[in-house]
Write a protein that holds these residues in place. Structure first.
Motif, PDB file in Angstrom:
ATOM      1  N   GLU A  90      -7.632  66.131 -33.102  1.00 27.29           N
ATOM      2  CA  GLU A  90      -9.085  65.733 -32.657  1.00 27.29           C
ATOM      3  C   GLU A  90      -9.219  64.052 -32.366  1.00 27.29           C
ATOM      4  OE1 GLU A  90     -13.596  65.825 -34.460  1.00 27.29           O
ATOM      5  OE2 GLU A  90     -11.959  67.061 -35.390  1.00 27.29           O
ATOM      6  N   SER A  91      -8.553  63.172 -33.386  1.00 27.98           N
ATOM      7  CA  SER A  91      -8.622  61.741 -33.353  1.00 27.98           C
ATOM      8  C   SER A  91      -8.036  61.216 -32.167  1.00 27.98           C
ATOM      9  CB  SER A  91      -8.049  61.040 -34.678  1.00 27.98           C
ATOM     10  OG  SER A  91      -6.678  61.385 -34.475  1.00 27.98           O
ATOM     11  N   ALA A  92      -7.098  61.961 -31.244  1.00 26.67           N
ATOM     12  CA  ALA A  92      -6.552  61.535 -30.477  1.00 26.67           C
ATOM     13  C   ALA A  92      -7.121  61.763 -28.929  1.00 26.67           C
ATOM     14  CB  ALA A  92      -5.009  61.878 -30.134  1.00 26.67           C
ATOM     15  N   GLN A  93      -8.177  62.493 -29.080  1.00 26.52           N
ATOM     16  CA  GLN A  93      -8.863  63.069 -27.946  1.00 26.52           C
ATOM     17  C   GLN A  93     -10.228  62.503 -27.660  1.00 26.52           C
ATOM     18  OE1 GLN A  93      -7.279  65.408 -26.067  1.00 26.52           O
ATOM     19  NE2 GLN A  93      -5.535  65.316 -27.740  1.00 26.52           N
ATOM     20  N   ASN A  94     -10.497  61.351 -28.465  1.00 30.93           N
ATOM     21  CA  ASN A  94     -11.703  60.468 -28.112  1.00 30.93           C
ATOM     22  C   ASN A  94     -11.650  59.598 -27.012  1.00 30.93           C
ATOM     23  OD1 ASN A  94     -10.828  58.489 -29.341  1.00 30.93           O
ATOM     24  ND2 ASN A  94     -11.538  58.811 -31.227  1.00 30.93           N
ATOM     25  N   GLU A  95     -12.740  59.114 -26.700  1.00 31.39           N
ATOM     26  CA  GLU A  95     -12.704  57.873 -25.682  1.00 31.39           C
ATOM     27  C   GLU A  95     -11.902  56.845 -25.844  1.00 31.39           C
ATOM     28  OE1 GLU A  95     -15.129  59.451 -26.925  1.00 31.39           O
ATOM     29  OE2 GLU A  95     -16.621  60.048 -25.780  1.00 31.39           O
ATOM     30  N   ALA A  96     -11.756  56.471 -26.947  1.00 29.26           N
ATOM     31  CA  ALA A  96     -10.632  55.249 -27.300  1.00 29.26           C
ATOM     32  C   ALA A  96      -9.380  55.495 -26.603  1.00 29.26           C
ATOM     33  CB  ALA A  96     -10.845  55.193 -28.790  1.00 29.26           C
ATOM     34  N   THR A  97      -8.845  56.696 -26.760  1.00 30.36           N
ATOM     35  CA  THR A  97      -7.538  56.843 -26.214  1.00 30.36           C
ATOM     36  C   THR A  97      -6.920  56.311 -25.100  1.00 30.36           C
ATOM     37  OG1 THR A  97      -7.555  59.369 -27.414  1.00 30.36           O
ATOM     38  CG2 THR A  97      -5.741  58.709 -25.565  1.00 30.36           C
ATOM     39  N   LEU A  98      -8.084  56.425 -23.989  1.00 30.47           N
ATOM     40  CA  LEU A  98      -7.656  55.713 -23.051  1.00 30.47           C
ATOM     41  C   LEU A  98      -7.409  54.236 -22.923  1.00 30.47           C
ATOM     42  CD1 LEU A  98      -7.145  55.876 -19.720  1.00 30.47           C
ATOM     43  CD2 LEU A  98      -9.579  55.729 -19.589  1.00 30.47           C
ATOM     44  N   TYR A  99      -8.335  53.392 -23.735  1.00 30.60           N
ATOM     45  CA  TYR A  99      -8.055  52.176 -23.892  1.00 30.60           C
ATOM     46  C   TYR A  99      -6.796  51.788 -24.699  1.00 30.60           C
ATOM     47  CZ  TYR A  99     -12.912  50.954 -22.249  1.00 30.60           C
ATOM     48  OH  TYR A  99     -13.922  51.092 -21.442  1.00 30.60           O
ATOM     49  N   HIS A 100      -6.366  52.685 -25.755  1.00 32.99           N
ATOM     50  CA  HIS A 100      -5.112  52.635 -26.436  1.00 32.99           C
ATOM     51  C   HIS A 100      -4.034  52.736 -25.430  1.00 32.99           C
ATOM     52  CE1 HIS A 100      -6.553  52.231 -30.434  1.00 32.99           C
ATOM     53  NE2 HIS A 100      -7.408  53.471 -30.221  1.00 32.99           N
ATOM     54  N   GLN A 101      -4.290  53.426 -24.460  1.00 29.31           N
ATOM     55  CA  GLN A 101      -2.919  53.247 -23.374  1.00 29.31           C
ATOM     56  C   GLN A 101      -2.960  52.324 -22.456  1.00 29.31           C
ATOM     57  OE1 GLN A 101      -4.206  57.183 -21.719  1.00 29.31           O
ATOM     58  NE2 GLN A 101      -2.992  58.567 -23.020  1.00 29.31           N
ATOM     59  N   LYS A 102      -4.019  51.795 -22.199  1.00 26.88           N
ATOM     60  CA  LYS A 102      -4.044  50.562 -21.319  1.00 26.88           C
ATOM     61  C   LYS A 102      -3.543  49.482 -22.263  1.00 26.88           C
ATOM     62  CE  LYS A 102      -8.037  52.041 -18.253  1.00 26.88           C
ATOM     63  NZ  LYS A 102      -9.696  51.702 -18.131  1.00 26.88           N
ATOM     64  N   HIS A 103      -4.133  49.265 -23.483  1.00 24.35           N
ATOM     65  CA  HIS A 103      -3.406  48.275 -24.288  1.00 24.35           C
ATOM     66  C   HIS A 103      -1.912  48.168 -24.198  1.00 24.35           C
ATOM     67  CE1 HIS A 103      -2.388  47.033 -28.364  1.00 24.35           C
ATOM     68  NE2 HIS A 103      -2.583  46.028 -27.877  1.00 24.35           N
ATOM     69  N   MET A 104      -1.438  49.447 -24.506  1.00 22.63           N
ATOM     70  CA  MET A 104       0.080  49.352 -24.547  1.00 22.63           C
ATOM     71  C   MET A 104       0.593  49.139 -23.288  1.00 22.63           C
ATOM     72  SD  MET A 104       0.099  53.163 -26.803  1.00 22.63           S
ATOM     73  CE  MET A 104       1.873  53.287 -26.349  1.00 22.63           C
ATOM     74  N   ALA A 105       0.097  49.624 -22.114  1.00 22.10           N
ATOM     75  CA  ALA A 105       0.596  49.342 -20.877  1.00 22.10           C
ATOM     76  C   ALA A 105       0.789  47.705 -20.564  1.00 22.10           C
ATOM     77  CB  ALA A 105       0.040  50.031 -19.615  1.00 22.10           C
TER      78      ALA A 105
END
Length: 324
Positions: A204-219
Motif C-alpha cells: 500500500e505504501s508504494a502506491q500513493n502519489e509520492a511514488t512518482l516523485y521518488h522515481q523522478k528523484h532517482m532518475a
C-alpha cells in the motif's frame, strides 16, 4: 583543444579583485583570452546556487511557520531534512565563489562543500527513516540501525572525498573513482528504503502519489551521476561548452531538480502516511536526531580540519602542478 597548463590565470579587468584564479574543471580551451574571461564563471555558479538556496530556504521557512516545532515531534525529521537542503547549495555557492582566492582556499572550500553534501545525506536518511520506509520494514533491525549507519557513512564519505583531492595530479583516475564512490555509496544506502518499497515490497505504501516523485528523484540523480563522471557534452566538442552547457552546469541543474523531487516525495509521504506511521512506527526521539546531527558535524569537521592541515605539509611545487 589542449587544457591550459599555467595552473593559474589572471583576468586583467578583475585582477585587483580576483587575483590568482586556478583553472576550473570545465575549462578546456587553451586560449588565454577565453580562459581569463572564464574568471566570471565561479560567480555564475555562485549566483545560480544562491537562487536555488533561496528557494529551498523559502520552503523551509514556510514549513516552519505552519509547524508547532516544540510539540509536533512528527515534523522534526522533515525540518532537519529541509534545513539540510538549504545548507548544501549555500556551501556549493561559497566553494565556487572563494575557490579563486588561493590554492589552499580552493581545496578547503571544496572540503566544506563535501561536508555539507554529506550533512544533506544524513538529513535525507532521517526523513526517510521517519516517513518513507516500506510497511514491511518498519520497526525491523534494519530500520533501527539505518540512521546510525548513515552517520558513519557521512564520516567515511567526507574523508574519502577530501582525500581524493590529493590524488588529482599523480593518480587522476583513482581520484575520480574515489570521489564518485564517496558520494555514490551513501546515496545507495539512503535509497535502500526506496528501492525496497518500489521493487521488493510493492504494498500500500508504494502506491500513493509520492511514488512518482521518488522515481523522478532517482532518475535525476542517476543522470547527474552520469554527467559528473562522463564529462559530457564538452568531452565530445572541447572548447564549445566553456560558457554554457558543460557537464558541471548540467550536473548542478540535475542535483537541484532531484532535491526538489525528493522534497515533494517526502512531503507527500509525511502527509499521506501519517495516520499509519503514528500507529505502527516508533518515532525518532529528539535525542536521537540531535545526536545523529552532532556526531555527523564532529566527524565531518574533524575530517575537514585534518585534511586542511595536511595541505600545509605538502611541498608548494607539488600542488602547483595541479591542473584542475
Amino acid at each position: 583543444m589542449r587544457p591550459s597548463t599555467s595552473g593559474r590565470t589572471c583576468c586583467p579587468s578583475e585582477g585587483s579583485r580576483v587575483g590568482v584564479f586556478p583553472r576550473p574543471l570545465f575549462v578546456l580551451s587553451g586560449a588565454a583570452g577565453v580562459t581569463c574571461c572564464l574568471c566570471i564563471l565561479p560567480e555564475r555558479f555562485s549566483r545560480d546556487s544562491s537562487i536555488c538556496d533561496m528557494f529551498f530556504t523559502w520552503r523551509f521557512v514556510s514549513t516552519l511557520r505552519v509547524t508547532d516545532v516544540l510539540n509536533d515531534s512528527y515534523a522534526w525529521p522533515l525540518l532537519v531534512y529541509m534545513g539540510a537542503s538549504c545548507v548544501y547549495p549555500l556551501a556549493s555557492s561559497c566553494a565556487h565563489t572563494f575557490s579563486s582566492m588561493s590554492r589552499n582556499a580552493r581545496h578547503i572550500c571544496y572540503f566544506l562543500d563535501y561536508g555539507a553534501v554529506n550533512f544533506f545525506s544524513l538529513g535525507s536518511a532521517i526523513a526517510y527513516s521517519a516517513y518513507v520506509f516500506p510497511d514491511a520494514l518498519v520497526n525491523t533491525v534494519f530500520h533501527d540501525y539505518y540512521v546510525a549507519l548513515a552517520v558513519l557513512n557521512t564520516s567515511i564519505s567526507t574523508g574519502l572525498s577530501c582525500y581524493s583531492r590529493f590524488l588529482e595530479v599523480q593518480k587522476p583516475r583513482l581520484c575520480k573513482m574515489l570521489r564518485v564512490l564517496a558520494f555514490a555509496y551513501p546515496y545507495t544506502w539512503d535509497s535502500l528504503p526506496i528501492f525496497s518499497r518500489l521493487f521488493l515490497f510493492p504494498g500500500e505504501s508504494a502506491q500513493n502519489e509520492a511514488t512518482l516523485y521518488h522515481q523522478k528523484h532517482m532518475a535525476m540523480t542517476l543522470l547527474a551521476s552520469f554527467l559528473y563522471s562522463a564529462h559530457l557534452p564538452e568531452r565530445l566538442a572541447p572548447g564549445r561548452f566553456d560558457y554554457i552547457g558543460h557537464s558541471h552546469q548540467l550536473f548542478h541543474v540535475c542535483v537541484i531538480l532531484a532535491t526538489h523531487m525528493q522534497m515533494e516525495a517526502i512531503l507527500l509521504d509525511k502527509t499521506l502516511r501519517k495516520e499509519w506511521l503514528l500507529a505502527h512506527s516508533r518515532p525518532l526521539l529528539f535525542s536521537q536526531i540531535a545526536g545523529a546531527i552532532l556526531l555527523c558535524l564532529i566527524f565531518s569537521l574533524s575530517n575537514i580540519v585534518y585534511f586542511s592541515a595536511a595541505l600545509y605539509r605538502i611541498p608548494e611545487p607539488e600542488l602547483h602542478k595541479k591542473e584542475t
